[in-house]
Design a protein around this motif. Structure first.
Motif, short mmCIF file in Angstrom:
data_model
loop_
_atom_site.label_atom_id
_atom_site.label_comp_id
_atom_site.label_asym_id
_atom_site.label_seq_id
_atom_site.Cartn_x
_atom_site.Cartn_y
_atom_site.Cartn_z
N HIS A 94 2.13 11.05 5.48
CA HIS A 94 2.86 9.78 5.46
C HIS A 94 2.61 8.97 6.71
O HIS A 94 2.30 9.50 7.77
CB HIS A 94 4.35 10.06 5.32
CG HIS A 94 4.67 10.79 4.07
ND1 HIS A 94 5.00 10.18 2.89
CD2 HIS A 94 4.66 12.12 3.78
CE1 HIS A 94 5.20 11.07 1.95
NE2 HIS A 94 4.99 12.27 2.47
N GLN A 95 2.79 7.68 6.55
CA GLN A 95 2.62 6.74 7.65
C GLN A 95 3.49 7.15 8.84
O GLN A 95 3.05 7.19 9.97
CB GLN A 95 2.99 5.35 7.16
CG GLN A 95 2.82 4.26 8.18
CD GLN A 95 3.02 2.89 7.55
OE1 GLN A 95 3.21 2.77 6.34
NE2 GLN A 95 2.96 1.87 8.36
N HIS A 96 4.75 7.41 8.54
CA HIS A 96 5.62 7.97 9.57
C HIS A 96 5.73 9.44 9.23
O HIS A 96 6.19 9.79 8.15
CB HIS A 96 6.98 7.30 9.54
CG HIS A 96 6.89 5.81 9.70
ND1 HIS A 96 6.71 5.21 10.92
CD2 HIS A 96 6.89 4.81 8.79
CE1 HIS A 96 6.63 3.89 10.75
NE2 HIS A 96 6.73 3.63 9.47
N LYS B 78 0.82 -1.21 0.00
CA LYS B 78 0.00 0.00 0.00
C LYS B 78 0.86 1.26 0.00
O LYS B 78 0.70 2.15 -0.84
CB LYS B 78 -0.91 0.00 1.24
CG LYS B 78 -1.72 -1.27 1.41
CD LYS B 78 -2.51 -1.27 2.70
CE LYS B 78 -1.66 -1.23 3.95
NZ LYS B 78 -0.92 -2.45 4.28
N SER B 79 1.75 1.31 0.95
CA SER B 79 2.59 2.51 1.05
C SER B 79 3.42 2.69 -0.21
O SER B 79 3.61 3.81 -0.69
CB SER B 79 3.54 2.40 2.24
OG SER B 79 2.81 2.30 3.43
N THR B 80 3.88 1.58 -0.76
CA THR B 80 4.68 1.66 -1.97
C THR B 80 3.87 2.26 -3.11
O THR B 80 4.33 3.16 -3.82
CB THR B 80 5.19 0.26 -2.35
OG1 THR B 80 5.88 -0.28 -1.24
CG2 THR B 80 6.11 0.34 -3.55
N PHE C 8 -3.83 9.66 2.65
CA PHE C 8 -3.58 9.48 4.09
C PHE C 8 -3.07 8.06 4.30
O PHE C 8 -3.80 7.11 4.11
CB PHE C 8 -4.88 9.65 4.89
CG PHE C 8 -5.37 11.07 4.96
CD1 PHE C 8 -6.16 11.58 3.95
CD2 PHE C 8 -5.06 11.88 6.03
CE1 PHE C 8 -6.64 12.89 4.01
CE2 PHE C 8 -5.53 13.18 6.11
CZ PHE C 8 -6.32 13.69 5.09
N ASP C 9 -1.81 7.93 4.71
CA ASP C 9 -1.25 6.60 4.93
C ASP C 9 -1.32 6.26 6.42
O ASP C 9 -0.58 6.81 7.23
CB ASP C 9 0.20 6.54 4.42
CG ASP C 9 0.73 5.11 4.35
OD1 ASP C 9 0.04 4.20 4.86
OD2 ASP C 9 1.82 4.91 3.81
N GLU C 10 -2.22 5.38 6.77
CA GLU C 10 -2.43 4.97 8.17
C GLU C 10 -2.47 6.14 9.14
O GLU C 10 -1.73 6.16 10.12
CB GLU C 10 -1.35 3.97 8.61
CG GLU C 10 -1.54 2.61 8.00
CD GLU C 10 -0.63 1.57 8.62
OE1 GLU C 10 -0.57 1.53 9.86
OE2 GLU C 10 0.01 0.81 7.87
N PRO C 11 -3.36 7.10 8.90
CA PRO C 11 -3.36 8.28 9.75
C PRO C 11 -3.89 7.99 11.14
O PRO C 11 -3.59 8.69 12.09
CB PRO C 11 -4.28 9.25 9.02
CG PRO C 11 -5.22 8.38 8.28
CD PRO C 11 -4.43 7.16 7.89
MG LIG Z 1 2.80 1.05 4.85
#
Ligand SMILES: [Mg+2]
Ligand SMILES: Nc1ncnc2c1ncn2[C@@H]1O[C@H](COP(=O)(O)OP(=O)(O)OP(=O)(O)O)[C@@H](O)[C@H]1O
Ligand SMILES: Nc1ncnc2c1ncn2[C@@H]1O[C@H](COP(=O)(O)OP(=O)(O)OP(=O)(O)O)[C@@H](O)[C@H]1O
Ligand SMILES: [Mg+2]
Lengths: 386, 321, 515, 354
Positions: C86-88, C44-46, C165-168
């Motif tokens: 970003h996730q982080h 997903k993040s990729t 939104f990545d894992e917000p």
């Molecule tokens: Mg990820």
């Protein structure tokens, strides 16, 4: 960490597995850097004197072979300072203070040499240990500054290089037994305190080199096989994780710096206690407010040997080898400084040779190999030093 | 009072190279690249500056103009040399400490080699008098004029001007903001479209420029325009590193640190002028150690809270998270 | 054909040794909230990083409003109106919120930043969307929630219309999550298009219009959320049924194993104490959960409990032994296992191999060393056993460098190590953070298994579901104090939320367990 | 060009441009060899120890050297060994005489020419000139307390004393600040030391330590004061240099080399030759290179060629014999003010050391 990653199919001599190890890639990278550095040196020589470049270069490459005793003799102190830098590197500490530790070790050894009256056979042994203790003392200080006060060891080491040098010069000059003012250098050490020679004609090479190599092997074993080595490297890689695992990080910092200092101190002792080819003479020290160059050469040695104790045996010998060759090149008119430049260039390239290497390997594999194989990951290696 | 003036006038030419080189180090490290190579960069700049002065000294040009031109030459030299560091550590992602160390080793040897090959000497000796007895008008200002504009070198004034420019670039421009972001969190900078590689090249290059100038100013203010591969810049590059850490990677604190260090260093050799110290009859060696010891003491007290740029020393790799 | 604002067609992205995205297609409609679901490492993040220009795909194309575009870096993405949280978080800690927001697009005159201009615009935006922040506070001083609002403002400041939104929600409290989902809905209604990555199916059901599911780098399908349910989604994601409740036998209470009295820990961020006078007991055979919103002293408390930090007052007794002043190693020997909050920082030596990491807590035991020499054969045997038992997956088994393993498997390795080590109390801090449902299920099972084996478990969690499902007893921490003790069987999520937000408290004395 | 060298110079721990032994000797070698088209080179030892110097000699001989020039007393022991080891090679040892490491045997073989200099005479002339010129506040900055530097310094004090007596000064009217820097380098610390002396009122510093001179000149040009150079005529290095206490390093090397190539070797072989005032081996410069008419004493106010010739004659004929060595208690060789005053019989001159 190179070698405890034994490959899972560990039985037998597996060439393929060896070529995949980090140790091997460090070795080929160093080789690549050396070749590049030498090519650079050759080009400089051609610029300086095209007619004699070939002769000079031949001296640089092969000259040391004819002076193998000298190669080992001059390799001894830089092997020790190289170990001092490399060992601390494994814990993520940059011990730029090998110079001061070396000088301290030299002073302690000299002190025992001049001021203590011990029987032959014991005298030099005690002096060597004194040198180690002197170096340990000077390694302890940056260690404690780092552990207790969180002061960057690079800065402390630099400062204590100067402080140590000033102390030693002052102590030497104020000691009438040690110092001959009219020569602005130290007196001759008694022969009882000189390390026995290995008896190679025309060279001062002595048992120091044997001790240095043994020390390197011991360090290798400590790093690879012991819990202390395990803790040390873990702390070097991730100090938070080592704390979490209950390792005594602060104590280990101090111990590591003391060991590193002791190694450099031994280097100083080996240097000053070396026997002289001239009867009644000995090595001498000049208190002229100059920081010992052998400490800094140790950094080069450690880097070229990628901080691996066994690698350091070879890198110290190699650097000494081309230095001797450089002196010979002097005979055909080349300034020996060329070698220092070449060594610096080698270190420069070795800093990213690993990456060049893997790029090269990747290129070859993608062009000629089959697709989809996992490449050896070089990235983590480059981080190792910090 | 005279002694105070004397100490300050003497200290400033020593402080300025430290200041400039430490500021250079700050640019580099705040962009994320540890610059151990400052010593080498200084010597490189000083060497080319001196070489330039040597080649132009008989032309009859005003010494202060020569100084300015030499400064430009030194800046360019420092810049070029620093490219070796940025290439290795930014493009090739090499270990920054190793690269820096190799660059430090290279230069004294190269200077010696070059000087021996072409001058049969360890370095370059020039004979231009850069010293300024008194700057017209400014030198007449009471107290300040005496401190800063009399018995001085142009290097001092330029040093302070460069400090002001540095502060402005660092804190007031978008360049400065981006640079600082790259040293703290390059991934964040990358994610907002900042070219981290470029910024790091820029940071290292600025350290090259300031380092080169600092080296030349060392040569001018301390060695009378000479330079030798043998004594080099006497470890000033390393001291500048200490000054930078002591100054916590911030320009004004670096100024303070540089002055502090230079003051002690000058004081150590001026003991004879200060009766009560002279009367103590302490071995001069202790005074020689004083700047180093004092730096350690100060660091011991400040380092608990000092904070290096977070991402310094870590090669930035776009593909890595 | 429908009109999509963004189309990612047949995207393939490889990393050394792994195909992170394998021929994935994703279409985004204008004004929709589009969820992206998948296990850890599904890609997903990729995929989102490809859209945002952080990575370049090897194959496939991206279209914006039907036109093929090349996105080589975040600047290109920004020009196309694409923004990403970003996730982080990607925030510079020593910068102010304002500086972070304008970074990269600084309003300037000849290179000089015009801060007041920027501030006006930021204040305006934050008022308009109800994203309250303090523009002049340093990031390192503000809460995670506010940090996220800064991230969102970063996108709005750039006037992006496609928001990723990545894992917000992974780092937010229930209240904050609710707030965020509302804001996202608001964005969608305003016409912005949203890509939303989460592992929490409830959130998808609440907020998303459509959902695309990835598995092991491959595209599985896209569904309309209103036509589906949680069970179906999770089956798509992992390829099997998942049970959401934790099976637990009734608790068999034993002796007190851990007894904490009046623990006070100073804060590193401010002058007050981070932990104030905390007392409680944990018995053998029970799972005690320390619940609370992030930043209420849990981290500091655990640091003090496990010995990573010093506490200023109080005492800790473990199995009858006072360990208040003991070192980390002594605590470990006395019977404490610790699954740390930050697995990369504390839990693992990433450069070490898996086997070396598996003995990180035990390498000094006689079983693994003799006179200071490590018995590598024993280590290998032990590691192989653990790997098999806990199903830790990695490329080369025991000699895999841990850095190259996936987050879920790294976590499994830590759990294997901590559980297998002799212990009486297991301190597990956010053990399931960022993991997919499959992995979460596995870890919960392990925790319950520990409890059933008669060990005490202290679970620190921010996830309400986890708190409610796993624990036998809940202690709520608020501003460094324990403000309530609850029984999960009799309490509700709503009530728990009230305690966590400080709106309600029952004093410790009223409860029968703590003293 | 076969890549070998006939004349080789081995440097001691210093470098080829040290403004001292190495440089002076090298200039002599170069001048003579270039004029006579003889191949020549210099070699830097790998290690600053007796064995290291001997190894460098070995290397030079291996490289084909027929004549080896070794500047400095540090070569005394290595040459003692080498003279036997290489009977066919000729050695020119400057500033020393060959002996064994334990000083039990002194022997200069027939293939060695040992050369010494009367530095005390040169220093005497410098001190005499400065005080005669009207200066009453002098400084001395030596490198380290090695014999040559000490001799220069002691001579300087005695010359100042003599001039003060000639001028009928009161006791203690001439002040000398006497200091050894502990190194032979150009650096900020040496400069600060010199500046401090000037700040205290010193009018001229006799800079007697190789590159230390550069730092002193730099300080002098800042404070508008004067410097006395050493070893070679340093007037060309800086306007501040009023004169230099020279010793004919290059000249002596040239004479010995010339003797080898022109059958005069017997004059030097196997013995110690002293270069002093009587054979023009030391002195202050009396001519300006490249300008026959220029006055080498133009940077003095009153002291001139005539005054110089008068005092030089006294040294040359031996009627004045300054002391070269005194007893120093401190291990470092640094004499105290009392030691200097009493051993050198200073009355008009008051010394402070630092
Ligand atoms: Mg990820
Ligand atoms: N920079 C990288 N280098 C190598 N491999 C990577 C990199 N980034 C991701 N991967 C790999 O690609 C795969 C997909 O990772 P990605 O981060 O996209 O997963 P994800 O679906 O976001 O997982 P999560 O839910 O854990 O965030 C993983 O197996 C991961 O190991
Ligand atoms: N350089 C790399 N080489 C190989 N794999 C990598 C690399 N960098 C990251 N990864 C992998 O990418 C995956 C995703 O990384 P990430 O940091 O997002 O972890 P995660 O699984 O999402 O866990 P977390 O919840 O802690 O973020 C992990 O499996 C990690 O191991
Ligand atoms: Mg994740």
């Amino acid at each position: 960490m190179q070698d405890n990653n034994k490959s899972p199919q560990k039985k037998g001599f597996d060439l393929k597995a060896i070529t995949k190890t980090k140790g091997f890639s460090a070795f080929t990278a160093a080789l690549l850097a050396i070749v590049l550095g030498l090519i650079f040196g050759f080009i400089v020589m051609i610029f300086a004197n095209p007619d004699r470049a070939m002769a000079g270069f031949r001296y640089v490459i092969f000259g040391g072979l004819g002076r193998f005793g000298d190669v080992l003799y001059f390799a001894t102190p830089i092997m020790m300072t190289g170990l001092a830098v490399g060992f601390a590197f494994k814990m993520g500490l940059f011990n730029i203070g090998a110079s001061g530790q070396y000088t301290m070790g030299m002073f302690f050894a000299m002190y025992v040499g001049f001021m203590w009256d011990l029987p032959t056979g014991l005298h030099w042994v005690v002096a060597i240990f004194a040198g180690m203790i002197g170096g340990m003392l000077w390694g302890f200080i940056p260690g404690i500054f780092k552990a207790a006060l969180n002061v960057n060891e690079v800065i402390t080491s630099i400062m204590f290089n100067y402080i140590g040098m000033y102390f030693v010069d002052m102590w030497v000059q104020s000691n009438a037994t040690m110092y001959i003012a009219s020569k602005s250098c130290t007196n001759y050490l008694p022969s009882s305190v000189q390390i026995p020679s290995l008896g190679i004609a025309g060279s001062n090479v002595n048992f120091g080199i044997i001790f240095a190599i043994i020390t390197a092997i011991i360090l290798f074993i400590v790093l690879q096989k012991t819990t202390f080595g395990y803790e040390l490297k873990a702390t070097g890689y991730n100090k938070y994780a080592s704390d979490y695992a209950g390792m005594k990080g602060k104590r280990n910092i101090v111990v590591t710096m003391m060991i590193a200092g002791g190694l450099a101190g031994l280097g100083g002792a080996f240097a000053i206690l070396a026997p002289s080819a001239i009867a009644g003479s000995s090595m001498t020290y000049e208190p002229i407010n100059i920081i010992a160059a052998n400490g800094f050469n140790g950094i080069a040695v450690a880097l070229l040997g990628s901080s691996n104790p066994l690698g350091i045996i070879f890198s110290a010998t190699f650097i000494s080898h081309i230095q001797r060759g450089g002196t010979l090149a002097n005979l055909v008119g080349f300034k020996p400084e060329i070698i220092d430049v070449v060594i610096a260039v080698i270190i420069y390239f070795s800093a990213f040779a690993m990456i060049m290497n893997s790029t090269l390997a990747k290129f070859i594999k993608t062009r000629f190999g089959k697709k989809g194989t996992v490449l050896p990951n070089a990235n983590s290696e480059t981080k190792e030093a910090k | 009072m005279d002694t105070v003036f004397y100490l300050i006038q003497n200290m400033l030419p020593v402080a300025v190279p430290l200041l400039l080189v430490a500021l250079g180090g700050m640019f580099s490290e705040r962009s994320g690249v540890i610059n151990i190579a400052l010593e080498g960069i200084m010597l490189f700049g000083a060497f080319f500056g001196a070489l330039f002065v040597y080649s132009i000294q008989s032309s009859g040009i005003n010494p202060q103009v020569i100084l300015l031109l030499g400064m430009v030459v030194a800046a360019v030299a420092g810049f070029v040399y620093s490219l070796l560091l940025s290439f290795a550590s930014v493009t090739m992602k090499a270990d920054q400490t190793i690269t820096g160390t190799s660059l430090n080793m290279m230069i004294p040897a190269a200077v010696l080699l070059f000087s021996k090959m072409f001058f049969n000497s360890d370095g370059i000796t020039t004979n231009v008098g850069f010293f300024i007895r008194k700057i017209p008008v400014l030198g007449d200002i009471p107290v300040l004029g005496q401190l800063f504009f009399q018995k001085t070198y142009l290097t001092v004034i330029i040093g302070f001007i460069l400090l002001i420019i540095t502060v402005i670039i660092f804190y007031k421009t978008k360049f400065g903001l981006r640079l600082r972001a790259c040293g703290e969190h390059p991934q964040a900078a990358d994610s907002v479209g900042i070219n981290v590689y470029f910024m790091r090249y820029a940071g290292v290059s600025l350290s090259g420029i300031l380092g080169g100038i600092g080296g030349f100013f060392y040569s001018v203010g301390i060695l009378d325009g000479n330079i030798s591969g043998h004594t080099g810049v006497a470890g000033f590059g390393f001291l500048a590193l200490a000054v930078m850490i002591f100054g916590q990677w911030k320009p004004m604190k670096i100024l303070f640190a540089a002055l502090f260090f230079a003051f002690l260093r000058t004081l150590a050799y001026s003991i004879a002028l200060i009766p009560f110290l002279n009367d103590l009859g302490i071995n001069q060696t202790y005074y020689k150690m004083l700047p180093y010891v004092a730096t350690m003491v100060v660091l011991a007290f400040t380092s608990k809270k000092s904070r290096a740029p977070k991402a310094e020393g870590i090669p930035y790799d776009k593909a890595k998270r | 054909m429908e009109n999509y604002i963004v189309e990612m067609l047949n995207i393939t992205k490889e990393f050394p040794g792994i195909i992170a995205n394998d021929n994935i297609t994703l279409n985004l409609k204008k004004g929709e909230v589009h969820a992206l679901l998948g296990e850890n490492g599904a890609g997903k993040s990729t995929l989102m990083s490809v859209l945002f220009g952080l990575y370049q795909a090897e194959k496939g194309e991206i279209r914006k409003n039907g036109e093929v575009v090349k996105i080589n870096n975040p600047n290109d993405a920004n020009t196309l109106g694409i923004g990403m949280v970003h996730q982080h978080f990607k925030l510079v800690e020593i910068f102010t919120a304002l500086e972070n927001i304008i970074l990269g697009v600084e309003p300037n005159k000849m290179g000089f930043i015009q801060k007041s201009e920027a501030r006006e615009k930021v204040v305006e935006l934050s008022e308009k969307y109800g994203l309250s922040i303090n523009p002049d506070a340093l990031i390192e001083d503000i809460s995670v929630g506010m940090q996220q609002r800064v991230e969102i403002l970063k996108m709005l400041y750039r006037e992006n219309e496609i928001l990723i939104f990545d894992e917000p929600t992974a780092v937010l409290t229930p209240q904050e999550i609710k707030e965020l989902l509302k804001i996202m809905r608001g964005f969608a209604e305003e016409g912005k298009s949203i890509l939303f990555i989460t592992h929490k199916l409830n959130e998808i059901m609440d907020v998303a219009d459509r959902c695309t599911v990835l598995r092991k780098g491959k595209y599985i399908g896209t569904v309309n959320v209103k036509d589906t349910n949680k069970e179906e989604l999770s089956k798509m994601m992992v390829g099997r049924d998942i049970s959401f409740s934790v099976d637990k036998k009734p608790m068999k209470e034993g002796e007190v194993v851990l007894s904490v009295r009046n623990v006070t820990v100073p804060s590193k961020l401010h002058k007050n104490n981070a932990v104030k006078n905390v007392s409680f007991d944990v018995k053998a055979g029970e799972i005690v959960c320390l619940a609370g919103i992030d930043g209420n002293g849990q981290t500091e408390f655990v640091s003090a409990l496990t010995g990573l930090e010093k506490m200023s007052e109080g005492s800790i007794v473990l199995c009858g032994k006072d360990i208040t002043k003991s070192s980390i190693r002594e605590r470990s020997v006395a019977g404490m296992s610790h699954i740390p909050e930050d697995r990369h920082k504390h839990g693992l030596v990433l450069e070490y191999s898996l086997e070396e990491n598996l003995v990180l807590q035990r390498y000094w035991e006689p079983a693994f060393q003799n006179k200071g020499f490590i018995k590598f054969d024993e280590v290998r045997k032990y590691a192989e056993g653990l790997i098999k038992r806990f199903d830790v997956r990695s490329g080369q088994g025991p000699v895999t460098v841990v850095r190259s393993m996936s987050g879920g498997n790294q976590q499994k390795a830590i759990i294997a190590r901590e559980i297998d080590k002799k212990h009486e109390i297991l301190v597990a801090v956010q053990p399931t953070r960022g993991l997919d449902v499959g992995a979460i299920e596995y870890i919960h099972k392990q925790l319950v298994e520990r409890r059933d084996a008669g060990k005490g478990v202290l679970l620190v969690s921010l996830e309400l579901d986890e708190v409610m499902n796993v624990s036998d007893r809940i202690l709520v921490m608020y501003e460094g104090e324990i403000v309530g003790e609850l029984d999960p069987k009799t309490t509700t999520v709503q009530e728990l939320g009230l305690y966590m937000s400080g709106a309600k408290r029952n004093t410790v004395k009223e409860t029968n367990h703590a003293g | 060009d076969d890549g070998t060298y006939e004349i080789a110079l081995i440097t001691d721990k210093g470098n080829i441009d040290d403004k001292s032994f190495n440089q002076g000797a090298w200039e002599g070698v170069k001048a003579y060899a270039e004029e006579n088209k003889i191949s020549h080179t210099y070699i830097k030892p790998e290690e600053a120890s007796d064995a290291g110097y001997l190894a460098a000699i070995d290397l030079a001989v291996t490289g084909g050297a027929k004549i080896v020039v070794t500047p400095g007393f540090l070569f005394e022991v290595p040459i003692y060994e080498a003279q036997t080891k290489y009977p066919d090679v000729k050695f020119i040892l400057l500033d020393g005489t060959p002996h064994t490491a334990d000083y039990s045997t002194f022997e200069t073989k027939g293939n060695v020419a040992s050369v010494l200099y009367a530095e005390e005479q040169s220093g005497y002339l410098a001190g005499y000139a400065a005080v005669t010129d009207g200066m009453k506040n002098l400084g001395f900055m030596g490198g380290m307390a090695v014999p040559a530097v000490q001799a220069f310094g002691y001579g300087f004090l005695q010359g100042a004393e003599a001039a003060a007596a000639d001028l009928g000064y009161a006791d203690g009217e001439v002040k000398v600040t006497y200091h050894y820097t502990g190194n032979f380098e150009e650096n900020d610390t040496n400069k600060a030391t010199a500046r401090t002396m000037y700040q205290e009122g010193v009018e001229v510093i006799f800079a007697c330590g190789g590159s230390v001179g550069k730092s002193v000149m730099s300080a002098a040009s800042e404070s508008g004061t004067k410097v006395i150079g050493v070893d070679v005529d340093q007037r060309y290095d800086s306007e501040t240099v009023i004169t230099s206490a020279t010793k004919g390093l290059a000249a002596s090397v040239i004479s010995v080399l010339d003797s080898i190539y022109n059958d005069g070797w017997a004059n030097y072989a196997g013995k110690t030759s002293v270069f002093n005032a009587s054979n023009d081996g030391v002195g202050l410069p009396t001519a300006v290179i490249g300008d026959d008419k220029a006055d080498a004493f133009d940077r003095f106010t009153t002291f001139d060629k005539a005054a110089y010739d008068a005092i030089f004659a006294k040294l040359a004929d031996g009627s004045v014999q300054p002391l070269r060595t005194i007893t120093v208690a401190d291990a470092s060789g640094v004499a105290t003010a009392e030691e200097l005053t009493s051993a050198l019989n200073l009355v008009k001159v008051s010394v402070t050391t630092r």
